[in-house]
Design a protein around this motif. Sequence first.
Motif, short mmCIF file in Angstrom:
data_model
loop_
_atom_site.label_atom_id
_atom_site.label_comp_id
_atom_site.label_asym_id
_atom_site.label_seq_id
_atom_site.Cartn_x
_atom_site.Cartn_y
_atom_site.Cartn_z
N ILE A 119 3.09 -42.47 33.24
CA ILE A 119 3.13 -41.33 32.32
C ILE A 119 4.18 -40.30 32.74
O ILE A 119 4.62 -39.49 31.93
CB ILE A 119 1.73 -40.67 32.20
N ARG A 120 4.62 -40.34 33.98
CA ARG A 120 5.67 -39.41 34.41
C ARG A 120 6.95 -39.62 33.63
O ARG A 120 7.69 -38.67 33.37
CB ARG A 120 5.94 -39.53 35.91
N SER A 121 7.22 -40.87 33.22
CA SER A 121 8.43 -41.15 32.46
C SER A 121 8.32 -40.66 31.02
O SER A 121 9.29 -40.70 30.28
CB SER A 121 8.75 -42.64 32.48
N LYS A 122 7.14 -40.19 30.64
CA LYS A 122 6.94 -39.61 29.31
C LYS A 122 6.89 -38.09 29.36
O LYS A 122 6.52 -37.43 28.40
CB LYS A 122 5.67 -40.18 28.68
N GLY A 123 7.26 -37.55 30.53
CA GLY A 123 7.39 -36.11 30.65
C GLY A 123 6.10 -35.38 30.94
O GLY A 123 6.02 -34.16 30.75
N VAL A 124 5.07 -36.08 31.41
CA VAL A 124 3.78 -35.45 31.68
C VAL A 124 3.50 -35.48 33.18
O VAL A 124 3.59 -36.53 33.82
CB VAL A 124 2.63 -36.16 30.93
N GLY A 125 3.17 -34.31 33.74
CA GLY A 125 2.75 -34.23 35.13
C GLY A 125 1.24 -34.10 35.20
O GLY A 125 0.63 -33.43 34.36
N VAL A 126 0.63 -34.74 36.19
CA VAL A 126 -0.82 -34.71 36.35
C VAL A 126 -1.15 -34.18 37.74
O VAL A 126 -0.64 -34.70 38.74
CB VAL A 126 -1.43 -36.12 36.18
N PHE A 127 -2.00 -33.16 37.79
CA PHE A 127 -2.52 -32.64 39.05
C PHE A 127 -4.00 -32.96 39.13
O PHE A 127 -4.78 -32.58 38.25
CB PHE A 127 -2.31 -31.12 39.16
N PHE A 128 -4.41 -33.66 40.20
CA PHE A 128 -5.82 -33.91 40.44
C PHE A 128 -6.37 -32.79 41.32
O PHE A 128 -5.73 -32.39 42.29
CB PHE A 128 -6.02 -35.26 41.12
N VAL A 129 -7.53 -32.29 40.94
CA VAL A 129 -8.14 -31.16 41.65
C VAL A 129 -9.49 -31.63 42.20
O VAL A 129 -10.36 -32.06 41.43
CB VAL A 129 -8.34 -29.95 40.71
N THR A 130 -9.66 -31.55 43.52
CA THR A 130 -10.89 -32.04 44.12
C THR A 130 -11.05 -31.38 45.49
O THR A 130 -10.28 -30.49 45.86
CB THR A 130 -10.87 -33.57 44.23
N GLN A 131 -12.06 -31.80 46.26
CA GLN A 131 -12.33 -31.14 47.53
C GLN A 131 -11.48 -31.69 48.68
O GLN A 131 -10.93 -30.94 49.47
CB GLN A 131 -13.81 -31.21 47.87
N THR A 132 -11.39 -33.01 48.79
CA THR A 132 -10.58 -33.60 49.86
C THR A 132 -9.73 -34.73 49.30
O THR A 132 -10.12 -35.38 48.32
CB THR A 132 -11.45 -34.17 51.00
N VAL B 240 -1.09 -28.98 47.41
CA VAL B 240 -1.56 -27.65 47.80
C VAL B 240 -2.96 -27.86 48.37
O VAL B 240 -3.92 -28.09 47.64
CB VAL B 240 -1.61 -26.69 46.60
N GLN B 241 -3.06 -27.79 49.70
CA GLN B 241 -4.32 -28.08 50.38
C GLN B 241 -4.93 -26.80 50.91
O GLN B 241 -4.43 -26.19 51.85
CB GLN B 241 -4.06 -29.07 51.53
N HIS B 242 -6.03 -26.38 50.32
CA HIS B 242 -6.77 -25.22 50.82
C HIS B 242 -7.62 -25.62 52.02
O HIS B 242 -7.62 -26.78 52.44
CB HIS B 242 -7.64 -24.65 49.70
N ALA B 243 -8.38 -24.67 52.54
CA ALA B 243 -9.16 -24.89 53.76
C ALA B 243 -10.19 -26.00 53.59
O ALA B 243 -10.74 -26.21 52.50
CB ALA B 243 -9.86 -23.60 54.17
N LEU B 244 -10.44 -26.70 54.68
CA LEU B 244 -11.49 -27.72 54.74
C LEU B 244 -12.53 -27.29 55.76
O LEU B 244 -12.23 -26.56 56.72
CB LEU B 244 -10.90 -29.07 55.15
#
Length: 536
Positions: free
Chosen positions: A334-347, A363-367
Amino acid sequence: MSESQSNAAPPPGSGPPAGDGALPAPAREIGAGYAFTGPALDLGALVWDGACRPDAPVRLPLTVLNRHGLVAGATGTGKTKTLQLIAEQLSAQGVPVFLADVKGDLSGISAPGEPGERVRARAAEVGQAWEPGGCPTEFYALGGLGHGVPLRATVTSFGPVLLAKVLRLNRTQEQSLGLVFHYADGKGLELVDLKDLRAVVAFLVSEEGKGELTSIGGLSSATAGVILRALTAFEQQGAGVFFGEPEFDTGEFLRVSAEGLGTVSLLELPAVQDRPQLFSTFLMWLLADLYHDLPEVGDLDRPKLVFFFDEAHLLFTGASTAFLEAITQTVRLIRSKGVGVFFVTQTPKDVPAEVLGQLGNRVQHALRAFTPEDQKALRATVRTFPRSPYDLEELLTSLGTGEAVVTVLGESGAPTPVAATRLRAPESLMGPVPADALDAAVRGSALYGRYAQAVDRESAYEKLNARAPTPAPEPVREPAPAPDAPAGTGTGRERAEPSLVDQVVGSGVFTSLTRSLGTQLGREISRSLFGTARRR
Protein backbone atom coordinates in the motif's frame (compact mmCIF):
# COMPACT_ATOMS: atom_id res chain seq x y z
CA MET A 1 0.34 25.98 12.20
CA SER A 2 1.84 27.22 8.96
CA GLU A 3 4.20 25.20 6.78
CA SER A 4 7.00 27.66 7.47
CA GLN A 5 6.48 27.21 11.22
CA SER A 6 6.47 23.43 10.82
CA ASN A 7 9.71 23.37 8.84
CA ALA A 8 11.70 25.97 10.76
CA ALA A 9 14.23 24.75 13.33
CA PRO A 10 13.64 26.20 16.81
CA PRO A 11 16.02 29.09 17.53
CA PRO A 12 19.04 28.15 19.66
CA GLY A 13 18.69 29.13 23.27
CA SER A 14 14.91 29.57 23.17
CA GLY A 15 14.48 26.93 25.88
CA PRO A 16 15.97 26.73 29.37
CA PRO A 17 19.73 26.32 29.71
CA ALA A 18 20.86 22.89 28.58
CA GLY A 19 24.39 21.85 29.43
CA ASP A 20 27.27 24.21 28.75
CA GLY A 21 26.42 25.72 25.39
CA ALA A 22 27.69 23.63 22.46
CA LEU A 23 26.38 20.11 22.02
CA PRO A 24 28.75 17.29 22.97
CA ALA A 25 30.06 15.34 19.98
CA PRO A 26 27.67 12.33 20.29
CA ALA A 27 24.65 14.62 20.66
CA ARG A 28 25.86 16.75 17.74
CA GLU A 29 26.08 13.63 15.57
CA ILE A 30 22.53 12.62 16.53
CA GLY A 31 21.22 16.12 15.83
CA ALA A 32 22.86 16.14 12.40
CA GLY A 33 20.89 13.02 11.51
CA TYR A 34 17.65 15.03 11.72
CA ALA A 35 18.78 18.10 9.75
CA PHE A 36 16.57 17.50 6.70
CA THR A 37 16.33 19.87 3.76
CA GLY A 38 12.74 19.15 2.68
CA PRO A 39 9.37 19.50 4.45
CA ALA A 40 9.25 17.64 7.76
CA LEU A 41 7.17 17.29 10.91
CA ASP A 42 8.64 18.65 14.15
CA LEU A 43 8.42 15.97 16.84
CA GLY A 44 10.39 17.69 19.59
CA ALA A 45 13.90 18.36 20.87
CA LEU A 46 16.83 16.07 21.67
CA VAL A 47 17.44 15.11 25.30
CA TRP A 48 21.08 14.53 26.24
CA ASP A 49 22.47 13.96 29.73
CA GLY A 50 19.04 14.71 31.14
CA ALA A 51 18.84 18.16 29.51
CA CYS A 52 16.54 19.18 26.68
CA ARG A 53 18.37 20.72 23.70
CA PRO A 54 16.07 22.93 21.61
CA ASP A 55 19.02 23.60 19.30
CA ALA A 56 18.80 19.94 18.21
CA PRO A 57 15.28 19.43 16.84
CA VAL A 58 14.05 15.89 16.11
CA ARG A 59 12.03 15.78 12.90
CA LEU A 60 10.26 13.36 10.54
CA PRO A 61 10.53 13.91 6.76
CA LEU A 62 7.23 14.13 4.92
CA THR A 63 8.57 12.07 2.02
CA VAL A 64 9.05 8.90 4.10
CA LEU A 65 5.68 8.77 5.81
CA ASN A 66 4.47 6.16 3.34
CA ARG A 67 7.21 3.88 4.74
CA HIS A 68 4.94 3.27 7.74
CA GLY A 69 5.65 3.54 11.44
CA LEU A 70 5.08 2.41 15.00
CA VAL A 71 3.99 4.41 18.04
CA ALA A 72 4.39 2.27 21.14
CA GLY A 73 4.50 2.61 24.90
CA ALA A 74 2.85 1.66 28.14
CA THR A 75 -0.53 3.05 29.13
CA GLY A 76 -0.31 6.68 30.26
CA THR A 77 3.00 7.51 28.60
CA GLY A 78 1.59 9.94 26.02
CA LYS A 79 0.85 7.88 22.89
CA THR A 80 -2.48 9.63 22.28
CA LYS A 81 -0.88 13.09 22.42
CA THR A 82 1.83 11.89 20.03
CA LEU A 83 -0.86 10.83 17.53
CA GLN A 84 -2.50 14.24 17.94
CA LEU A 85 0.81 16.07 17.46
CA ILE A 86 1.65 14.16 14.27
CA ALA A 87 -1.89 14.35 12.88
CA GLU A 88 -2.27 18.11 13.27
CA GLN A 89 1.08 18.75 11.57
CA LEU A 90 0.16 16.42 8.70
CA SER A 91 -3.12 18.30 8.29
CA ALA A 92 -1.22 21.59 8.21
CA GLN A 93 0.97 20.15 5.43
CA GLY A 94 -2.12 19.23 3.36
CA VAL A 95 -2.02 15.50 4.16
CA PRO A 96 -5.33 13.80 5.15
CA VAL A 97 -5.24 11.65 8.28
CA PHE A 98 -7.32 8.76 9.62
CA LEU A 99 -7.47 8.28 13.40
CA ALA A 100 -9.35 5.71 15.47
CA ASP A 101 -10.53 7.31 18.73
CA VAL A 102 -10.57 4.28 21.01
CA LYS A 103 -10.83 6.13 24.33
CA GLY A 104 -13.02 9.02 23.16
CA ASP A 105 -10.47 11.77 23.90
CA LEU A 106 -9.23 12.73 20.43
CA SER A 107 -12.15 14.85 19.25
CA GLY A 108 -10.32 17.91 20.57
CA ILE A 109 -8.14 17.85 17.46
CA SER A 110 -10.97 19.79 15.79
CA ALA A 111 -10.70 22.73 18.22
CA PRO A 112 -7.93 25.18 19.20
CA GLY A 113 -5.96 24.21 22.29
CA GLU A 114 -6.09 26.05 25.59
CA PRO A 115 -2.93 27.79 26.79
CA GLY A 116 -1.77 26.92 30.28
CA GLU A 117 1.31 26.74 32.40
CA ARG A 118 2.17 23.17 31.43
CA VAL A 119 1.78 23.94 27.73
CA ARG A 120 3.92 27.08 28.02
CA ALA A 121 6.60 25.22 29.93
CA ARG A 122 6.79 22.39 27.41
CA ALA A 123 6.87 24.83 24.47
CA ALA A 124 9.73 26.74 26.08
CA GLU A 125 11.70 23.55 26.75
CA VAL A 126 11.58 22.36 23.14
CA GLY A 127 11.77 25.77 21.43
CA GLN A 128 8.21 25.65 20.12
CA ALA A 129 6.35 28.80 19.05
CA TRP A 130 3.02 27.41 20.34
CA GLU A 131 -0.16 28.82 18.79
CA PRO A 132 -3.64 27.33 19.36
CA GLY A 133 -5.33 25.84 16.29
CA GLY A 134 -7.73 23.07 15.30
CA CYS A 135 -7.93 20.88 12.21
CA PRO A 136 -10.79 20.32 9.73
CA THR A 137 -12.34 17.13 11.09
CA GLU A 138 -14.98 14.62 10.03
CA PHE A 139 -16.44 12.44 12.79
CA TYR A 140 -17.49 8.85 12.11
CA ALA A 141 -19.00 5.99 14.11
CA LEU A 142 -19.27 2.28 13.25
CA GLY A 143 -22.84 1.58 12.18
CA GLY A 144 -24.00 4.82 13.77
CA LEU A 145 -23.18 3.65 17.32
CA GLY A 146 -21.93 7.01 18.52
CA HIS A 147 -22.02 10.63 17.49
CA GLY A 148 -20.41 10.40 14.05
CA VAL A 149 -21.51 9.78 10.48
CA PRO A 150 -22.23 6.02 10.25
CA LEU A 151 -19.67 3.77 8.59
CA ARG A 152 -21.18 0.63 7.06
CA ALA A 153 -19.98 -2.10 4.72
CA THR A 154 -21.93 -4.67 2.75
CA VAL A 155 -21.21 -8.30 3.56
CA THR A 156 -20.04 -8.82 -0.04
CA SER A 157 -17.54 -6.00 0.30
CA PHE A 158 -16.32 -7.10 3.75
CA GLY A 159 -15.44 -10.50 2.33
CA PRO A 160 -14.93 -13.98 3.81
CA VAL A 161 -11.46 -13.58 5.35
CA LEU A 162 -12.31 -10.60 7.54
CA LEU A 163 -15.77 -11.93 8.37
CA ALA A 164 -14.31 -15.27 9.43
CA LYS A 165 -12.05 -13.43 11.88
CA VAL A 166 -14.85 -11.50 13.57
CA LEU A 167 -16.96 -14.69 13.72
CA ARG A 168 -13.94 -16.52 15.19
CA LEU A 169 -14.16 -19.36 12.71
CA ASN A 170 -11.34 -21.86 12.42
CA ARG A 171 -9.39 -22.49 9.23
CA THR A 172 -11.76 -25.15 7.88
CA GLN A 173 -14.82 -23.02 8.55
CA GLU A 174 -13.11 -19.98 7.00
CA GLN A 175 -12.48 -21.95 3.82
CA SER A 176 -16.12 -23.08 3.72
CA LEU A 177 -17.27 -19.49 4.16
CA GLY A 178 -15.02 -18.58 1.22
CA LEU A 179 -16.90 -21.13 -0.92
CA VAL A 180 -20.20 -19.50 0.05
CA PHE A 181 -18.91 -16.08 -1.07
CA HIS A 182 -17.51 -17.59 -4.26
CA TYR A 183 -20.91 -19.07 -5.07
CA ALA A 184 -22.77 -15.83 -4.29
CA ASP A 185 -20.32 -13.80 -6.40
CA GLY A 186 -20.69 -16.13 -9.36
CA LYS A 187 -24.49 -16.18 -9.20
CA GLY A 188 -24.89 -12.46 -8.69
CA LEU A 189 -26.52 -12.92 -5.27
CA GLU A 190 -26.25 -9.62 -3.44
CA LEU A 191 -25.01 -10.07 0.13
CA VAL A 192 -25.88 -6.66 1.53
CA ASP A 193 -26.49 -7.62 5.16
CA LEU A 194 -26.19 -10.68 7.37
CA LYS A 195 -29.64 -12.07 6.59
CA ASP A 196 -28.62 -12.34 2.92
CA LEU A 197 -25.62 -14.44 3.90
CA ARG A 198 -27.72 -16.67 6.15
CA ALA A 199 -30.11 -17.33 3.29
CA VAL A 200 -27.35 -18.45 0.93
CA VAL A 201 -25.70 -20.67 3.55
CA ALA A 202 -29.05 -22.31 4.31
CA PHE A 203 -29.72 -22.94 0.63
CA LEU A 204 -26.34 -24.57 0.03
CA VAL A 205 -27.07 -27.29 2.59
CA SER A 206 -30.69 -27.79 1.51
CA GLU A 207 -31.70 -30.73 -0.70
CA GLU A 208 -32.00 -28.43 -3.71
CA GLY A 209 -28.70 -26.65 -3.14
CA LYS A 210 -26.33 -29.41 -2.08
CA GLY A 211 -25.16 -30.06 -5.62
CA GLU A 212 -24.18 -26.45 -6.30
CA LEU A 213 -20.76 -26.74 -4.66
CA THR A 214 -20.06 -30.42 -5.29
CA SER A 215 -17.43 -29.73 -7.95
CA ILE A 216 -15.39 -27.55 -5.57
CA GLY A 217 -15.77 -29.48 -2.34
CA GLY A 218 -19.25 -28.79 -1.05
CA LEU A 219 -20.42 -27.37 2.27
CA SER A 220 -21.09 -29.79 5.12
CA SER A 221 -24.22 -29.42 7.19
CA ALA A 222 -22.12 -29.38 10.37
CA THR A 223 -19.93 -26.50 9.18
CA ALA A 224 -22.96 -24.61 7.87
CA GLY A 225 -24.57 -25.02 11.30
CA VAL A 226 -21.51 -23.52 12.98
CA ILE A 227 -21.50 -20.55 10.58
CA LEU A 228 -25.23 -19.93 11.01
CA ARG A 229 -24.98 -20.05 14.81
CA ALA A 230 -21.99 -17.71 14.76
CA LEU A 231 -23.92 -15.26 12.58
CA THR A 232 -26.91 -15.39 14.93
CA ALA A 233 -24.76 -14.77 18.01
CA PHE A 234 -22.99 -11.95 16.19
CA GLU A 235 -26.30 -10.24 15.43
CA GLN A 236 -27.53 -10.72 19.00
CA GLN A 237 -24.51 -8.69 20.13
CA GLY A 238 -25.83 -5.81 18.03
CA ALA A 239 -23.19 -6.15 15.32
CA GLY A 240 -25.69 -6.38 12.49
CA VAL A 241 -25.87 -2.57 12.23
CA PHE A 242 -22.33 -2.46 10.83
CA PHE A 243 -23.38 -4.30 7.69
CA GLY A 244 -25.67 -2.74 5.13
CA GLU A 245 -26.10 0.29 2.94
CA PRO A 246 -25.28 2.99 2.10
CA GLU A 247 -21.79 1.55 2.07
CA PHE A 248 -19.04 3.98 2.98
CA ASP A 249 -16.68 5.12 0.25
CA THR A 250 -13.18 5.14 1.77
CA GLY A 251 -12.20 7.75 -0.82
CA GLU A 252 -13.85 10.25 1.56
CA PHE A 253 -10.73 9.94 3.74
CA LEU A 254 -8.59 11.61 1.05
CA ARG A 255 -10.28 15.00 1.16
CA VAL A 256 -8.47 18.32 1.55
CA SER A 257 -10.20 21.51 2.71
CA ALA A 258 -10.63 24.61 0.56
CA GLU A 259 -7.72 26.15 2.50
CA GLY A 260 -5.45 23.25 1.52
CA LEU A 261 -5.51 21.55 4.92
CA GLY A 262 -5.75 17.78 5.13
CA THR A 263 -9.01 16.52 6.63
CA VAL A 264 -8.72 14.48 9.83
CA SER A 265 -11.15 11.54 9.71
CA LEU A 266 -11.86 10.53 13.31
CA LEU A 267 -13.61 7.22 13.93
CA GLU A 268 -15.24 7.11 17.35
CA LEU A 269 -14.94 3.64 18.91
CA PRO A 270 -15.85 3.78 22.64
CA ALA A 271 -19.36 2.46 21.90
CA VAL A 272 -17.89 -0.77 20.51
CA GLN A 273 -15.01 -1.31 22.94
CA ASP A 274 -16.61 -4.55 24.11
CA ARG A 275 -16.25 -5.90 20.55
CA PRO A 276 -12.50 -5.47 19.94
CA GLN A 277 -12.33 -8.15 17.25
CA LEU A 278 -14.97 -6.28 15.28
CA PHE A 279 -13.50 -2.80 15.41
CA SER A 280 -9.92 -3.91 14.72
CA THR A 281 -11.08 -6.02 11.77
CA PHE A 282 -13.29 -3.20 10.49
CA LEU A 283 -10.24 -0.91 10.49
CA MET A 284 -8.46 -3.53 8.40
CA TRP A 285 -11.41 -3.48 5.97
CA LEU A 286 -11.03 0.29 5.58
CA LEU A 287 -7.32 -0.12 4.83
CA ALA A 288 -7.86 -3.07 2.48
CA ASP A 289 -10.57 -1.16 0.63
CA LEU A 290 -8.22 1.77 0.11
CA TYR A 291 -5.60 -0.62 -1.23
CA HIS A 292 -8.18 -2.18 -3.54
CA ASP A 293 -9.25 1.17 -5.01
CA LEU A 294 -6.20 3.42 -5.15
CA PRO A 295 -3.91 3.52 -8.22
CA GLU A 296 -0.18 2.92 -8.07
CA VAL A 297 1.69 6.20 -7.64
CA GLY A 298 5.12 5.20 -6.34
CA ASP A 299 6.96 7.54 -3.96
CA LEU A 300 5.38 10.99 -3.65
CA ASP A 301 6.73 14.15 -2.07
CA ARG A 302 3.98 13.73 0.54
CA PRO A 303 1.57 10.85 1.19
CA LYS A 304 -2.07 10.83 0.06
CA LEU A 305 -3.15 9.63 3.49
CA VAL A 306 -1.63 8.56 6.80
CA PHE A 307 -3.67 5.87 8.56
CA PHE A 308 -3.20 5.34 12.31
CA PHE A 309 -4.14 1.82 13.41
CA ASP A 310 -4.77 2.08 17.17
CA GLU A 311 -4.86 -0.92 19.54
CA ALA A 312 -3.01 -2.84 16.83
CA HIS A 313 -2.46 -5.91 19.01
CA LEU A 314 -6.19 -6.69 18.71
CA LEU A 315 -5.76 -7.16 14.96
CA PHE A 316 -3.08 -9.81 15.36
CA THR A 317 -4.45 -11.70 18.38
CA GLY A 318 -5.76 -15.07 17.27
CA ALA A 319 -5.15 -14.30 13.59
CA SER A 320 -4.70 -17.22 11.21
CA THR A 321 -1.55 -17.64 9.14
CA ALA A 322 -3.45 -16.62 6.00
CA PHE A 323 -4.75 -13.50 7.72
CA LEU A 324 -1.27 -12.46 8.87
CA GLU A 325 0.11 -13.04 5.38
CA ALA A 326 -2.60 -10.80 3.94
CA ILE A 327 -1.81 -8.04 6.47
CA THR A 328 1.89 -8.27 5.68
CA GLN A 329 1.35 -8.07 1.95
CA THR A 330 -1.15 -5.21 2.22
CA VAL A 331 1.22 -3.15 4.37
CA ARG A 332 4.09 -3.90 2.00
CA LEU A 333 2.20 -2.88 -1.13
CA ILE A 334 0.00 0.00 0.00
CA ARG A 335 2.99 2.32 0.35
CA SER A 336 3.24 2.42 -3.45
CA LYS A 337 -0.31 3.80 -3.47
CA GLY A 338 0.69 6.77 -1.36
CA VAL A 339 -0.69 5.57 1.98
CA GLY A 340 1.35 5.45 5.19
CA VAL A 341 0.26 3.22 8.07
CA PHE A 342 1.22 3.71 11.72
CA PHE A 343 0.49 0.88 14.14
CA VAL A 344 -0.18 2.02 17.70
CA THR A 345 0.25 -0.47 20.54
CA GLN A 346 2.04 -1.04 23.85
CA THR A 347 5.17 -2.94 22.80
CA PRO A 348 6.75 -3.81 19.44
CA LYS A 349 6.32 -7.51 20.26
CA ASP A 350 2.55 -7.01 19.75
CA VAL A 351 3.29 -6.69 16.02
CA PRO A 352 4.49 -9.76 14.06
CA ALA A 353 8.10 -9.58 12.90
CA GLU A 354 7.07 -9.63 9.21
CA VAL A 355 5.03 -6.46 9.73
CA LEU A 356 7.40 -4.82 12.21
CA GLY A 357 10.23 -5.07 9.70
CA GLN A 358 8.31 -2.75 7.37
CA LEU A 359 7.80 0.02 9.94
CA GLY A 360 10.64 2.43 9.26
CA ASN A 361 9.56 5.25 11.61
CA ARG A 362 9.52 4.57 15.35
CA VAL A 363 8.31 6.61 18.33
CA GLN A 364 8.78 4.48 21.44
CA HIS A 365 7.40 5.84 24.71
CA ALA A 366 8.31 4.46 28.13
CA LEU A 367 7.98 0.76 28.93
CA ARG A 368 7.39 -0.82 32.33
CA ALA A 369 9.57 -3.66 33.60
CA PHE A 370 7.84 -4.85 36.76
CA THR A 371 7.73 -8.57 35.93
CA PRO A 372 10.09 -11.07 34.25
CA GLU A 373 7.78 -10.99 31.22
CA ASP A 374 8.04 -7.17 31.12
CA GLN A 375 11.84 -7.38 31.30
CA LYS A 376 11.88 -9.88 28.45
CA ALA A 377 9.72 -7.55 26.34
CA LEU A 378 12.01 -4.63 27.19
CA ARG A 379 15.13 -6.47 26.02
CA ALA A 380 13.33 -7.53 22.83
CA THR A 381 12.37 -3.91 22.18
CA VAL A 382 15.94 -2.69 22.65
CA ARG A 383 17.14 -5.19 20.03
CA THR A 384 14.80 -3.67 17.43
CA PHE A 385 16.61 -0.29 17.52
CA PRO A 386 19.82 0.66 15.71
CA ARG A 387 23.01 0.81 17.80
CA SER A 388 23.04 3.87 20.01
CA PRO A 389 25.23 5.77 22.49
CA TYR A 390 22.28 5.59 24.93
CA ASP A 391 21.77 2.77 27.40
CA LEU A 392 18.37 2.03 25.86
CA GLU A 393 17.34 -0.55 28.43
CA GLU A 394 17.69 2.03 31.19
CA LEU A 395 16.40 4.92 29.09
CA LEU A 396 13.17 3.20 28.05
CA THR A 397 12.18 2.64 31.68
CA SER A 398 13.00 6.17 32.80
CA LEU A 399 11.29 8.28 30.12
CA GLY A 400 8.70 10.74 31.42
CA THR A 401 5.23 11.36 30.03
CA GLY A 402 5.54 13.05 26.65
CA GLU A 403 9.05 11.74 26.07
CA ALA A 404 10.06 9.04 23.62
CA VAL A 405 12.94 7.31 21.89
CA VAL A 406 12.77 8.13 18.18
CA THR A 407 14.35 6.79 15.03
CA VAL A 408 12.95 7.49 11.55
CA LEU A 409 13.97 7.07 7.95
CA GLY A 410 15.94 9.99 6.60
CA GLU A 411 15.36 11.57 3.21
CA SER A 412 17.78 9.07 1.67
CA GLY A 413 15.90 6.14 3.21
CA ALA A 414 18.58 5.33 5.80
CA PRO A 415 17.62 5.14 9.50
CA THR A 416 18.43 8.17 11.62
CA PRO A 417 20.38 7.87 14.89
CA VAL A 418 18.34 6.95 17.94
CA ALA A 419 17.27 10.14 19.73
CA ALA A 420 15.80 10.55 23.18
CA THR A 421 13.18 13.20 22.52
CA ARG A 422 11.00 15.55 24.54
CA LEU A 423 7.92 15.91 22.36
CA ARG A 424 6.20 19.14 21.42
CA ALA A 425 2.79 20.08 22.81
CA PRO A 426 -0.19 19.63 20.46
CA GLU A 427 -1.73 22.94 19.39
CA SER A 428 -5.27 21.56 19.27
CA LEU A 429 -7.42 20.84 22.33
CA MET A 430 -5.96 18.02 24.44
CA GLY A 431 -9.25 16.41 25.42
CA PRO A 432 -12.75 15.78 24.02
CA VAL A 433 -15.01 18.52 22.70
CA PRO A 434 -18.47 18.82 24.30
CA ALA A 435 -21.05 16.35 23.00
CA ASP A 436 -23.39 19.08 21.74
CA ALA A 437 -20.58 20.67 19.70
CA LEU A 438 -19.67 17.27 18.28
CA ASP A 439 -23.30 16.54 17.32
CA ALA A 440 -23.57 19.94 15.64
CA ALA A 441 -20.40 19.29 13.64
CA VAL A 442 -21.69 15.90 12.49
CA ARG A 443 -25.10 17.19 11.40
CA GLY A 444 -23.46 20.07 9.60
CA SER A 445 -21.23 17.75 7.60
CA ALA A 446 -21.84 17.35 3.88
CA LEU A 447 -21.52 13.58 4.42
CA TYR A 448 -24.34 13.33 6.94
CA GLY A 449 -27.12 13.36 4.36
CA ARG A 450 -25.26 10.80 2.26
CA TYR A 451 -24.63 8.16 4.93
CA ALA A 452 -26.78 8.83 8.00
CA GLN A 453 -29.95 7.00 6.98
CA ALA A 454 -29.68 3.23 6.60
CA VAL A 455 -31.21 1.79 3.42
CA ASP A 456 -32.66 -1.72 3.29
CA ARG A 457 -33.13 -2.13 -0.44
CA GLU A 458 -34.16 -5.30 -2.19
CA SER A 459 -31.33 -7.81 -2.06
CA ALA A 460 -31.01 -11.60 -1.98
CA TYR A 461 -33.15 -12.18 1.11
CA GLU A 462 -36.02 -9.93 -0.01
CA LYS A 463 -36.03 -11.30 -3.56
CA LEU A 464 -36.24 -14.84 -2.28
CA ASN A 465 -39.02 -14.03 0.16
CA ALA A 466 -41.07 -12.47 -2.63
CA ARG A 467 -40.73 -15.57 -4.81
CA ALA A 468 -41.49 -18.26 -2.26
CA PRO A 469 -45.17 -19.19 -2.21
CA THR A 470 -44.51 -22.86 -1.35
CA PRO A 471 -45.66 -24.29 2.00
CA ALA A 472 -43.19 -24.78 4.81
CA PRO A 473 -41.18 -28.01 4.81
CA GLU A 474 -41.16 -30.39 7.76
CA PRO A 475 -39.09 -29.17 10.73
CA VAL A 476 -35.50 -30.34 10.54
CA ARG A 477 -33.02 -31.15 13.23
CA GLU A 478 -30.01 -28.89 13.58
CA PRO A 479 -26.84 -30.77 12.61
CA ALA A 480 -24.30 -31.48 15.33
CA PRO A 481 -21.24 -29.21 15.19
CA ALA A 482 -18.09 -30.50 13.58
CA PRO A 483 -15.13 -31.44 15.82
CA ASP A 484 -13.44 -28.23 14.68
CA ALA A 485 -16.32 -26.03 15.90
CA PRO A 486 -15.29 -23.25 18.27
CA ALA A 487 -16.13 -23.63 21.92
CA GLY A 488 -19.53 -22.40 22.97
CA THR A 489 -21.32 -22.98 19.67
CA GLY A 490 -23.59 -25.65 21.13
CA THR A 491 -23.70 -29.43 20.90
CA GLY A 492 -27.36 -30.41 21.29
CA ARG A 493 -29.54 -31.68 18.46
CA GLU A 494 -32.50 -29.38 19.07
CA ARG A 495 -35.75 -29.42 17.13
CA ALA A 496 -36.61 -25.98 15.73
CA GLU A 497 -39.54 -24.47 13.87
CA PRO A 498 -38.66 -23.58 10.27
CA SER A 499 -37.90 -19.90 9.73
CA LEU A 500 -39.07 -17.91 6.75
CA VAL A 501 -35.59 -18.30 5.25
CA ASP A 502 -35.84 -22.10 5.63
CA GLN A 503 -39.13 -22.01 3.76
CA VAL A 504 -37.68 -19.85 1.02
CA VAL A 505 -34.50 -21.80 0.41
CA GLY A 506 -36.40 -25.08 0.43
CA SER A 507 -38.50 -24.05 -2.52
CA GLY A 508 -37.96 -24.95 -6.15
CA VAL A 509 -38.40 -21.27 -7.05
CA PHE A 510 -35.25 -20.41 -5.11
CA THR A 511 -33.28 -23.16 -6.81
CA SER A 512 -34.34 -21.96 -10.23
CA LEU A 513 -33.62 -18.35 -9.39
CA THR A 514 -30.12 -18.91 -8.00
CA ARG A 515 -29.10 -21.07 -10.95
CA SER A 516 -30.10 -18.36 -13.37
CA LEU A 517 -28.35 -15.44 -11.69
CA GLY A 518 -24.94 -15.73 -13.40
CA THR A 519 -25.18 -12.09 -14.38
CA GLN A 520 -22.71 -9.42 -15.36
CA LEU A 521 -23.07 -8.12 -11.81
CA GLY A 522 -21.47 -11.27 -10.45
CA ARG A 523 -18.71 -11.32 -13.06
CA GLU A 524 -17.64 -7.80 -12.15
CA ILE A 525 -16.61 -8.78 -8.62
CA SER A 526 -12.87 -8.98 -8.06
CA ARG A 527 -11.48 -9.61 -4.62
CA SER A 528 -8.38 -8.19 -2.98
CA LEU A 529 -5.77 -9.93 -0.84
CA PHE A 530 -8.23 -9.89 2.05
CA GLY A 531 -11.15 -11.09 -0.05
CA THR A 532 -12.69 -7.60 0.11
CA ALA A 533 -14.63 -6.42 -2.93
CA ARG A 534 -17.08 -3.91 -4.27
CA ARG A 535 -19.66 -4.46 -6.98
CA ARG A 536 -18.60 -2.12 -9.77
